[in-house]
Design a protein around this motif. Structure first.
Motif, PDB file in Angstrom:
ATOM      1  N   LEU A   1       0.821  -1.109   0.259  1.00  0.00           N
ATOM      2  CA  LEU A   1      -0.124  -0.106   0.221  1.00  0.00           C
ATOM      3  C   LEU A   1       0.859   1.257  -0.022  1.00  0.00           C
ATOM      4  O   LEU A   1       1.730   1.408   0.754  1.00  0.00           O
ATOM      5  N   CYS A   2       0.507   2.245  -0.897  1.00  0.00           N
ATOM      6  CA  CYS A   2       1.272   3.761  -1.031  1.00  0.00           C
ATOM      7  C   CYS A   2       1.247   3.823   0.464  1.00  0.00           C
ATOM      8  O   CYS A   2       0.479   4.073   1.326  1.00  0.00           O
ATOM      9  N   GLY A   3       2.614   4.603   0.634  1.00  0.00           N
ATOM     10  CA  GLY A   3       2.972   4.996   2.272  1.00  0.00           C
ATOM     11  C   GLY A   3       1.888   6.266   2.468  1.00  0.00           C
ATOM     12  O   GLY A   3       1.439   6.244   3.745  1.00  0.00           O
ATOM     13  N   SER A   4       1.807   6.905   1.603  1.00  0.00           N
ATOM     14  CA  SER A   4       0.837   8.187   1.869  1.00  0.00           C
ATOM     15  C   SER A   4      -0.551   7.839   1.951  1.00  0.00           C
ATOM     16  O   SER A   4      -1.165   8.498   3.262  1.00  0.00           O
ATOM     17  N   LEU A   5      -1.034   6.995   1.390  1.00  0.00           N
ATOM     18  CA  LEU A   5      -2.217   6.438   1.801  1.00  0.00           C
ATOM     19  C   LEU A   5      -2.399   5.847   2.993  1.00  0.00           C
ATOM     20  O   LEU A   5      -3.329   6.069   3.730  1.00  0.00           O
ATOM     21  N   ASN A   6      -1.397   5.063   3.345  1.00  0.00           N
ATOM     22  CA  ASN A   6      -1.334   4.285   4.579  1.00  0.00           C
ATOM     23  C   ASN A   6      -1.421   5.397   5.753  1.00  0.00           C
ATOM     24  O   ASN A   6      -2.177   5.209   6.851  1.00  0.00           O
ATOM     25  N   GLY A   7      -0.458   6.302   5.837  1.00  0.00           N
ATOM     26  CA  GLY A   7      -0.391   7.399   6.483  1.00  0.00           C
ATOM     27  C   GLY A   7      -1.299   8.270   6.935  1.00  0.00           C
ATOM     28  O   GLY A   7      -2.089   8.560   8.069  1.00  0.00           O
ATOM     29  N   ALA A   8      -2.198   8.616   5.755  1.00  0.00           N
ATOM     30  CA  ALA A   8      -3.496   9.443   5.783  1.00  0.00           C
ATOM     31  C   ALA A   8      -4.647   8.648   6.375  1.00  0.00           C
ATOM     32  O   ALA A   8      -5.540   9.166   7.171  1.00  0.00           O
ATOM     33  N   ALA A   9      -4.566   7.193   6.039  1.00  0.00           N
ATOM     34  CA  ALA A   9      -5.646   6.399   6.356  1.00  0.00           C
ATOM     35  C   ALA A   9      -5.733   6.319   8.135  1.00  0.00           C
ATOM     36  O   ALA A   9      -6.576   6.113   8.488  1.00  0.00           O
ATOM     37  N   ALA A  10      -4.432   6.357   8.336  1.00  0.00           N
ATOM     38  CA  ALA A  10      -4.249   6.148   9.928  1.00  0.00           C
ATOM     39  C   ALA A  10      -4.854   7.237  10.694  1.00  0.00           C
ATOM     40  O   ALA A  10      -5.464   7.166  11.619  1.00  0.00           O
ATOM     41  N   ALA A  11      -4.434   8.357  10.163  1.00  0.00           N
ATOM     42  CA  ALA A  11      -5.012   9.653  10.534  1.00  0.00           C
ATOM     43  C   ALA A  11      -6.739   9.752  10.632  1.00  0.00           C
ATOM     44  O   ALA A  11      -7.240  10.115  11.847  1.00  0.00           O
ATOM     45  N   ILE A  12      -6.869   9.386   9.468  1.00  0.00           N
ATOM     46  CA  ILE A  12      -8.586   9.269   9.356  1.00  0.00           C
ATOM     47  C   ILE A  12      -9.162   8.275  10.426  1.00  0.00           C
ATOM     48  O   ILE A  12     -10.092   8.652  11.161  1.00  0.00           O
ATOM     49  N   SER A  13      -8.814   7.359  10.708  1.00  0.00           N
ATOM     50  CA  SER A  13      -9.177   6.204  11.626  1.00  0.00           C
ATOM     51  C   SER A  13      -8.783   6.789  12.988  1.00  0.00           C
ATOM     52  O   SER A  13      -9.672   6.279  13.742  1.00  0.00           O
ATOM     53  N   LEU A  14      -7.847   7.454  13.171  1.00  0.00           N
ATOM     54  CA  LEU A  14      -8.025   7.959  14.708  1.00  0.00           C
ATOM     55  C   LEU A  14      -8.975   9.100  15.099  1.00  0.00           C
ATOM     56  O   LEU A  14      -9.035   9.181  16.506  1.00  0.00           O
ATOM     57  N   VAL A  15      -9.443   9.754  13.944  1.00  0.00           N
ATOM     58  CA  VAL A  15     -10.597  10.785  14.613  1.00  0.00           C
ATOM     59  C   VAL A  15     -11.964  10.095  14.307  1.00  0.00           C
ATOM     60  O   VAL A  15     -13.091  11.210  14.046  1.00  0.00           O
ATOM     61  N   THR A  16     -12.265   9.313  13.302  1.00  0.00           N
ATOM     62  CA  THR A  16     -13.540   8.779  13.131  1.00  0.00           C
ATOM     63  C   THR A  16     -13.927   7.212  13.444  1.00  0.00           C
ATOM     64  O   THR A  16     -12.710   6.513  13.843  1.00  0.00           O
TER      65      THR A  16
END
Ligand code: HEC
Ligand code: HEC
Length: 364
Positions: free
Chosen positions: A113-128
């Protein structure tokens, strides 16, 4: 009656992902305890608080953190979380915002998985919550597969020295990844741009992309929290076509994924024709086009066992019609080849990316 028979896929000025697949790994952040002095302190309830952020601030932060030595995944995560640190403070001040560092190069260089997607997705999961996270991450990944990178905005920031780090202010070519896999995204861009994978241009491309993805994640979060989120991503037809049998509800039921199958398996993965191995005419054939990838011309070959009226269309990955190569045209039995010069109906050269041709037998 039109009988949709077969499709073949090809890339304009791109590379084909032929192998090297790995599972898509989502590595979201888990619950993190705030470190207060009191032993009786409870953890901050998850999801953590979110306030609307400025996507442009986040775009610049992502680019900067990439070049600070943390690369794409930590870059995208840190861009969002450090902006939340500034707006919200605790609990964001008490935890390591570079923890997604492992995600670079698709997971310590494994090209998944593209690292930027991975990092941004983790941030999304932290707040939703999970359902929201799935919705927004699905949109983010779908958008990514169809978008050109680096974005126009990032390219403008680089040349205008709007980024914090302006060491690499060159113009960069754009490419459509077609896939959320780091391997496909990076390698396709190297082909389009004619740059080596270790070059500063490729690194700068990923730095701009890091900012672009963090900014997009923030746009999605802002829209979700102000109630204006709309999903625009529509999966290519091929996904539904293949999953009709291979997906959970199908007769084979052995595949769980949303990526388009064709770049890896081809349009005709079975020895018989596309779509319905049992029912379709086995002697009808559309061959893989060649050359693939191509710059100026590509040839689509097909064989008809008996006379047919044929329509051949070219579509982009989003299912939008690009060009009609043959419209209800009569062919006698035999082998045929058609040329496509990469122009659309208006004579404009199409963008780099992946295209499909579809052949229909028009029968009364
Ligand atoms: C009409 C149902 C159907 C559709 C649609 C379908 N498949 Fe299959 N597929 C099968 C069956 C049945 C098998 C054989 C399964 C087995 O032997 O376990 C198979 C096998 C396969 C295999 C294993 C290799 C092989 O040739 O046996 C691959 C790979 C595959 N399919 C990919 C695809 C892809 C990609 C698509 C979409 C382009 C697709 N399939 C569409 C029914 C389907
Ligand atoms: C990024 C490349 C990639 C994509 C995309 C992909 N696959 Fe695969 N698939 C593979 C690889 C690699 C294997 C393992 C092949 C092997 O072990 O021989 C595989 C295995 C399979 C198999 C088992 C094949 C066998 O030999 O029995 C099936 C069925 C299959 N895929 C169907 C699909 C379907 C349906 C889709 C789309 C929803 C899809 N795949 C998308 C790469 C991909």
């Amino acid at each position: 009656m039109k009988e949709k028979i077969s499709r073949t896929d090809f890339l304009k000025k791109g590379a084909v992902a032929s192998s090297g697949v790995a599972a898509l790994t989502f590595l979201g952040a888990g619950l993190v305890k705030t470190t207060k002095a009191s032993a009786t302190e409870t953890s901050t309830a998850w999801p953590w608080p979110y306030v609307a952020l400025d996507p442009e601030v986040v775009r610049i932060k992502g680019h900067d953190t990439f070049w600070a030595g943390y690369a794409c995944s930590a870059g995208a995560f840190d861009a969002i979380i450090s902006a939340l640190q500034e707006s919200v403070g605790d609990p964001y001040t008490n935890f390591p915002t570079k923890l997604m560092v492992f995600g670079h190069g698709g997971g310590a260089g494994w090209g998944t998985l593209c690292g930027s997607l991975n990092g941004a997705a983790a941030a999304i999961s932290l707040v939703t919550d999970k359902a929201t996270s799935d919705l927004l991450v699905n949109e983010l990944i779908g958008w990514y597969t169809l978008e050109k990178f680096p974005s126009d905005t990032s390219n403008t920031y680089a040349t205008a020295h709007t980024f914090t780090n302006n060491n690499h202010d060159m113009e960069l070519p754009q490419g459509i990844c077609g896939s959320p896999l780091c391997h496909v995204s990076v390698t396709h861009w190297c082909e389009v741009a004619d740059k080596a994978v270790g070059s500063n241009e490729r690194k700068e491309r990923c730095a701009r992309l890091t900012g672009d993805i963090a900014a997009k994640a923030v746009e999605l979060l802002n829209a979700h929290f102000d109630g204006s989120f709309v999903s625009y991503y529509v999966a290519p037809d091929s996904v539904g076509d293949c999953l009709a049998c291979h997906g959970g509800a199908g007769m084979v039921a052995n595949v769980a994924m949303k990526q388009t199958c064709i770049p890896c398996h081809g349009a005709e993965p079975h020895s018989s024709s596309f779509g319905d191995p049992g029912a379709l005419n086995h002697t009808f054939k559309v061959k893989q086009n060649f050359p693939n990838p191509f710059n100026s011309n590509t040839t689509i070959e097909f064989t008809l066992p008996k006379p047919e009226n044929v329509t051949i269309e070219v579509y982009n990955l989003n299912g939008q019609h690009i060009k009609t190569l043959a419209s209800n045209k009569h062919y006698t039995a035999g082998d045929y080849s058609l040329q496509w010069n990469g122009n659309d109906e208006h004579g404009q050269s199409v963008e780099s990316g992946m295209y499909f041709s579809e052949l229909e037998l028009v029968r009364a």
